[in-house]
Design a protein around this motif. Structure first.
Motif, PDB file in Angstrom:
ATOM      1  N   LEU A   1      47.375  39.641  33.233  1.00 62.05           N
ATOM      2  CA  LEU A   1      46.172  39.734  32.429  1.00 62.05           C
ATOM      3  C   LEU A   1      45.773  38.336  31.957  1.00 62.05           C
ATOM      4  O   LEU A   1      46.584  37.604  31.397  1.00 62.05           O
ATOM      5  CB  LEU A   1      46.401  40.648  31.219  1.00 62.05           C
ATOM      6  N   HIS A   2      44.529  37.983  32.213  1.00 61.22           N
ATOM      7  CA  HIS A   2      44.015  36.675  31.812  1.00 61.22           C
ATOM      8  C   HIS A   2      42.798  36.892  30.921  1.00 61.22           C
ATOM      9  O   HIS A   2      41.845  37.602  31.284  1.00 61.22           O
ATOM     10  CB  HIS A   2      43.622  35.850  33.039  1.00 61.22           C
ATOM     11  N   ILE A   3      42.831  36.291  29.730  1.00 62.89           N
ATOM     12  CA  ILE A   3      41.725  36.393  28.771  1.00 62.89           C
ATOM     13  C   ILE A   3      41.212  34.986  28.495  1.00 62.89           C
ATOM     14  O   ILE A   3      41.997  34.080  28.220  1.00 62.89           O
ATOM     15  CB  ILE A   3      42.171  37.065  27.462  1.00 62.89           C
ATOM     16  N   GLN A   4      39.895  34.807  28.573  1.00 63.66           N
ATOM     17  CA  GLN A   4      39.305  33.487  28.374  1.00 63.66           C
ATOM     18  C   GLN A   4      37.909  33.633  27.787  1.00 63.66           C
ATOM     19  O   GLN A   4      37.176  34.576  28.108  1.00 63.66           O
ATOM     20  CB  GLN A   4      39.229  32.735  29.713  1.00 63.66           C
ATOM     21  N   ILE A   5      37.564  32.707  26.908  1.00 57.44           N
ATOM     22  CA  ILE A   5      36.215  32.679  26.346  1.00 57.44           C
ATOM     23  C   ILE A   5      35.450  31.530  27.002  1.00 57.44           C
ATOM     24  O   ILE A   5      35.881  30.378  26.973  1.00 57.44           O
ATOM     25  CB  ILE A   5      36.242  32.501  24.815  1.00 57.44           C
TER      26      ILE A   5
ATOM     27  N   ARG B   1      47.613  47.969  31.384  1.00 57.62           N
ATOM     28  CA  ARG B   1      47.926  49.390  31.250  1.00 57.62           C
ATOM     29  C   ARG B   1      47.541  49.924  29.877  1.00 57.62           C
ATOM     30  O   ARG B   1      47.310  51.124  29.714  1.00 57.62           O
ATOM     31  CB  ARG B   1      49.417  49.618  31.498  1.00 57.62           C
ATOM     32  N   THR B   2      47.495  49.040  28.901  1.00 59.37           N
ATOM     33  CA  THR B   2      47.107  49.445  27.554  1.00 59.37           C
ATOM     34  C   THR B   2      45.651  49.087  27.319  1.00 59.37           C
ATOM     35  O   THR B   2      45.154  48.082  27.845  1.00 59.37           O
ATOM     36  CB  THR B   2      47.981  48.736  26.498  1.00 59.37           C
ATOM     37  N   PRO B   3      44.939  49.893  26.537  1.00 59.67           N
ATOM     38  CA  PRO B   3      43.512  49.614  26.291  1.00 59.67           C
ATOM     39  C   PRO B   3      43.310  48.259  25.626  1.00 59.67           C
ATOM     40  O   PRO B   3      44.025  47.879  24.699  1.00 59.67           O
ATOM     41  CB  PRO B   3      43.085  50.764  25.377  1.00 59.67           C
TER      42      PRO B   3
ATOM     43  N   LEU C   1      41.354  47.327  34.745  1.00 57.65           N
ATOM     44  CA  LEU C   1      41.513  47.097  33.314  1.00 57.65           C
ATOM     45  C   LEU C   1      41.237  48.373  32.522  1.00 57.65           C
ATOM     46  O   LEU C   1      40.325  49.148  32.860  1.00 57.65           O
ATOM     47  CB  LEU C   1      40.539  46.002  32.839  1.00 57.65           C
ATOM     48  N   ARG C   2      42.031  48.575  31.480  1.00 58.80           N
ATOM     49  CA  ARG C   2      41.754  49.646  30.522  1.00 58.80           C
ATOM     50  C   ARG C   2      41.092  49.003  29.300  1.00 58.80           C
ATOM     51  O   ARG C   2      41.710  48.178  28.626  1.00 58.80           O
ATOM     52  CB  ARG C   2      43.035  50.362  30.102  1.00 58.80           C
TER      53      ARG C   2
END
Length: 694
Positions: free
Chosen positions: A593-597, A613-615, A633-634
Motif C-alpha cells: 500500500l502506497h499513500i502519497q499527497i 484488506r482493511t478499509p 483497495l478497500r
C-alpha cells in the motif's frame, strides 16, 4: 498556378481527396447511403449544371466549380460505399470467413485477420459481411493455419478500441481505416477449419514464400541471414528479431526492409536488361513481359501496398513509352495515386501512401539539380555522388512528414544509404541466382556463401551505425501548421533553382519568416504547457505533470517503458524540452500500500496505490480536493462525505471492475464526481491542480 495548369490529373486528385476528407470529417454522423440511381443522378446533374452555366454565363469558372463539386461528391460517395460499418456494441456471433493474415508476437500471442464471408442470422449480420475482424488468441494450434484458409468460429465480437490519451496513436481509428469493423478473443475450441479450397490470391504468395524459404535454408544460410533475406526479397519480416529491425530503423535503412519501389526498381532493371538482349525495349512484347514480371513480383510479395504503388507507377510509365509520346512523370504519379484511392479511398490516411509518393516527387524534382551540383571525372566518385543525391532528394520531401508523424529522425541516413544501398543489388541478384540454381546443390552453394556473408555484413553495418552518437534523436515536434508551411517553401526552393525570379525570392523569404515565427510560437506553447494527466493504459498507473518544458512522472513497476511511451509519446513531444527534463519516480510494488499527497501547495490529490484488506479512511480534516485510487483497495466511502473539500474521485486502470461499480453506485447519489480511467478514458485534472507533484 503554373503547376496547377500543367498537371490536370493533380486537379482531379486534389478534389477527389477533398471528398474523402469530407467523408471522414462527417463520419461521426449517421448518414444513410443513397441508392445507386440517385447518387448517379446527382453526379450527372452536377456535370449538366456546370455545362449549362459555362455556356449561359460564358464563364469558365462556373464550369470548373461544378466539376470540382462533382469530383468531391464522387470521392465522398466512393468512401461512403467502400467504408466498413463499425460494430458499436458487444455481439455474440457465428461467422465464417477467409484468413487474410496470421502472425505471432514475441510474447507468443497470435493475431489473425479474418475477412467475413457469411454470418449467422443476427441483428448485426448484414454489418459484418465483407468486413474484417481482428482476432487475438493464445491457442498454440493456430500455428498450423495458413493464409487463405476458411474458418468457422463462434465468439463475442467487441467494438474497436477508442483512444482517450491526448495526441496518442489512435489504434482503433487505424484499424477502422484498414477495413476492420470489430475485434474478438479467439479461445481454443471456438473455431474450426472448413474443408474448402483456400483463396488462391492469398495461398499462392504463401506457397511461394515457403518454397523460397525452404530452398534458401537448404543452402545452409545462417538463421540471421535467412530471416534478413526473406525480409529483403519477399517482404516477410516474421522471423526478423526486434533488435535487428530497430537497428535498421535507427540507422535510417528501414526502407530496405520494407519491400517497395527500390526493390521493384531493381527487378524492373534486371528484367528490362535481360529482354534488351533479344528485343527492343519499346516493343509491345517487351513492355508486356516487363509489366507481367512486375505483377508477378507483386503477387509473390503478397500484394504489399508499397509494391503495388511501385508496380502501378512503372507499368504506367511503360505504357506511356509504348504510346511514343512525351510522358509527364508527375501526371503519372498523380494517376498512380488516383487509381489507388479509387481502389481504397482511406489509403489517404496511411503514412506509406504519402511517404512513397513524396519520395518519388523529391527524386523527380531535386535529384537532377543535386546531381548536377558537382561533376566528377572519376567514375566511382560520380556514382557515389549520384547515390547521395538520390538519398538527399528523397529525404528532402519526406522529412517534414516523417517528423510530423513519428517525431524522430535518423541522423546518419546518408552514411547508411552510402554503405548499405550498394549491397542491396548484389544481395538480391545472389538470392535470385541461388533460387534458380536450387536444382543443383553444388551450384547453389557457390552463390549461398557470398550471399550469407553479405547479409551478415549488412546486419553488422546497421548495428554499428545505430551505435554512433546521436543516431536517432526523438522527441521532436513539428506541428500541422508548420508542416503546411514547409511544403510551399520546398516548392519555392525548387522554383528558385530552376527559374530564379525576384517574386520567387520574395515569396520564399515571406514563407521563411512565417516558418521562423511558427517555430518560436511552437516553442512558446511547449514552455507554457501545464497539465496533470492520468493516462489510460492496459495495466499500471502512469501519472504525469507538465510545467515549463519539464515533465514529472509517477509510474507503476509493472508498466514497461514501451507501454508508457505508447500512451504518452504524442503529448511528450509537445511539452518536453529534452529527455534530461524528464523526472520519473517508480511506485512500490502493487502488493504494498502506497499513500502519497500530490500538489500539496495548491489543491491536494490524495493517492492510494496498491492493495489493502482493511478499509482506508479519507481524513475529514485534510484539504483534499481529489482522491486517486489505483489497485485492489478497500475504501471507506462514507468518510469521503465528511471531507467537505473533496470534489472528485478518480479510479485508476488497476482498479477491479466490481470495485468500480460499487464506488460508482455509492457516489452517484452524492455531489462528488466519479471518473473511471478503465471505462471513461484518460483524466485531465483541472488547471488549478496541474503544478508539479512530489
Amino acid at each position: 498556378m503554373t503547376l496547377w495548369k500543367q498537371l490536370p490529373l493533380l486537379r482531379i486528385l486534389v478534389f477527389f481527396m477533398a471528398g474523402i476528407v469530407l467523408h471522414e470529417a462527417t463520419s461521426s454522423y449517421d448518414i444513410v447511403l443513397p441508392e445507386t440511381k440517385w447518387g448517379s443522378a446527382a453526379l450527372l446533374l452536377l456535370l449538366a449544371a456546370g455545362r449549362l452555366l459555362h455556356q449561359g454565363l460564358r464563364s469558365p469558372l462556373a464550369g470548373d466549380l461544378s466539376f470540382a463539386l462533382f469530383l468531391m461528391f464522387l470521392g465522398y460517395l466512393f468512401t461512403l460505399t467502400l467504408s466498413t460499418p463499425l460494430l458499436k456494441e458487444p455481439t455474440e456471433a457465428k461467422i465464417a470467413g477467409t484468413l487474410e493474415e496470421i502472425k505471432q508476437s514475441d510474447s507468443g500471442w497470435w493475431q489473425l485477420t479474418l475477412r467475413v464471408d457469411a454470418a449467422a442470422p443476427s441483428p448485426n449480420a448484414a454489418l459484418l459481411k465483407g468486413s474484417r475482424v481482428l482476432l487475438t488468441s493464445s491457442d498454440s494450434s493456430l500455428s498450423d493455419l495458413q493464409r487463405g484458409e476458411r474458418l468457422l468460429l463462434q465468439t463475442k465480437l467487441q467494438a474497436l478500441p477508442v483512444n482517450t490519451n491526448p495526441h496518442a496513436f489512435d489504434y482503433g481509428l487505424f484499424l477502422r481505416r484498414k477495413g476492420y469493423s470489430s475485434q474478438a478473443f479467439l479461445s481454443a475450441g471456438s473455431w474450426k477449419s472448413l474443408p474448402l479450397p483456400p483463396a488462391s490470391h492469398l495461398a499462392l504468395p504463401d506457397a511461394i514464400n515457403c518454397w523460397c524459404r525452404a530452398k534458401l535454408a537448404q543452402n545452409k544460410l545462417e538463421p540471421e541471414a535467412l530471416a534478413l533475406i526473406q525480409a529483403l526479397l519477399l517482404g516477410n519480416k516474421s522471423e526478423l528479431d526486434r533488435d535487428t529491425n530497430q537497428n535498421f530503423v535507427k540507422s535510417g535503412a528501414i526502407h530496405l526492409l520494407a519491400v517497395s519501389g527500390l526493390h521493384t526498381g531493381i527487378i524492373y532493371i534486371l528484367v528490362a536488361s535481360l529482354l534488351s538482349l533479344f528485343i527492343r525495349t519499346s516493343h509491345p512484347l517487351s513492355v508486356s513481359l516487363i509489366i507481367g514480371s512486375l505483377l508477378a513480383y507483386a503477387v509473390v510479395t503478397g500484394l504489399a501496398p508499397s509494391v503495388v504503388r511501385a508496380v502501378l507507377m512503372l507499368s504506367l510509365l511503360q505504357m506511356g513509352q509504348l504510346s511514343r509520346r512525351p510522358v509527364n512523370r508527375y501526371n503519372l504519379l498523380c494517376a498512380s495515386a488516383l487509381l489507388q484511392l479509387l481502389w481504397r479511398p482511406l489509403l489517404i490516411y496511411h503514412a506509406g501512401f504519402w511517404l512513397s509518393h513524396l519520395a518519388v516527387v523529391g527524386i523527380l524534382a531535386f535529384y537532377p539539380l543535386l546531381n548536377n551540383c558537382f561533376t566528377f571525372r572519376f567514375t566511382p566518385a560520380r556514382k557515389l555522388w549520384s547515390l547521395l543525391a538520390v538519398s538527399l532528394a528523397a529525404q528532402s520531401t519526406t522529412l517534414p512528414l516523417s517528423l510530423y508523424l513519428f517525431g524522430a529522425f535518423p541522423s546518419w541516413f546518408l552514411l547508411s544509404n552510402l554503405l548499405l544501398l550498394p549491397l542491396l543489388t548484389p544481395i538480391l541478384l545472389l538470392a535470385l541466382a541461388s533460387l534458380a540454381l536450387s536444382f543443383n546443390p553444388t551450384l547453389a552453394a557457390l552463390t549461398a556463401g557470398p550471399l550469407n556473408d553479405l547479409l551478415l555484413f549488412m546486419a553488422q553495418l546497421t548495428q554499428s551505425i545505430e551505435a554512433l552518437p546521436g543516431s536517432y534523436p526523438d522527441n521532436l515536434w513539428l506541428s500541422a501548421p508548420l508542416l503546411l508551411l514547409l511544403y510551399p517553401l520546398l516548392l519555392q526552393v525548387y522554383r528558385l533553382c530552376t527559374r530564379p525570379r525576384g517574386t520567387h525570392w520574395l515569396q520564399a523569404l515571406a514563407l521563411l519568416c512565417l516558418l521562423m515565427a511558427g517555430f518560436l510560437a511552437q516553442q512558446h506553447i511547449k514552455l507554457q504547457n501545464q497539465t496533470l494527466i492520468l493516462y489510460q493504459t492496459r495495466k499500471g498507473l502512469l501519472l504525469e505533470g507538465r510545467s515549463g518544458g519539464q515533465v514529472f512522472a509517477l509510474r507503476s513497476q509493472k508498466m514497461s517503458y514501451a507501454d508508457a511511451d505508447y500512451a504518452r509519446s504524442g503529448l511528450m513531444r509537445r511539452s518536453l524540452r529534452s529527455k534530461s527534463h524528464l523526472k520519473e519516480v517508480q511506485l512500490p510494488a502493487d502488493s504494498l500500500l502506497h499513500i502519497q499527497i500530490l500538489n500539496p501547495d495548491t489543491q491536494p490529490i490524495l493517492l492510494y496505490h496498491g492493495s489493502s484488506r482493511t478499509p482506508l479512511l479519507v481524513p475529514d480534516d485534510a484539504h483534499i480536493a481529489t482522491v486517486l485510487l489505483n489497485g485492489n483497495l478497500r475504501v471507506d466511502m462514507p468518510s469521503l462525505l465528511k471531507n467537505k473539500n473533496c470534489r472528485q474521485v478518480v479510479a485508476g486502470p488497476d482498479c477491479p471492475p466490481w470495485l468500480i461499480r460499487e464506488w460508482d453506485t455509492f457516489l452517484d447519489t452524492t455531489i462528488i464526481s466519479f471518473h473511471s480511467v478503465r471505462y471513461q478514458g484518460a483524466f485531465l485534472f483541472p488547471k488549478n491542480s496541474d503544478n508539479s507533484h512530489r
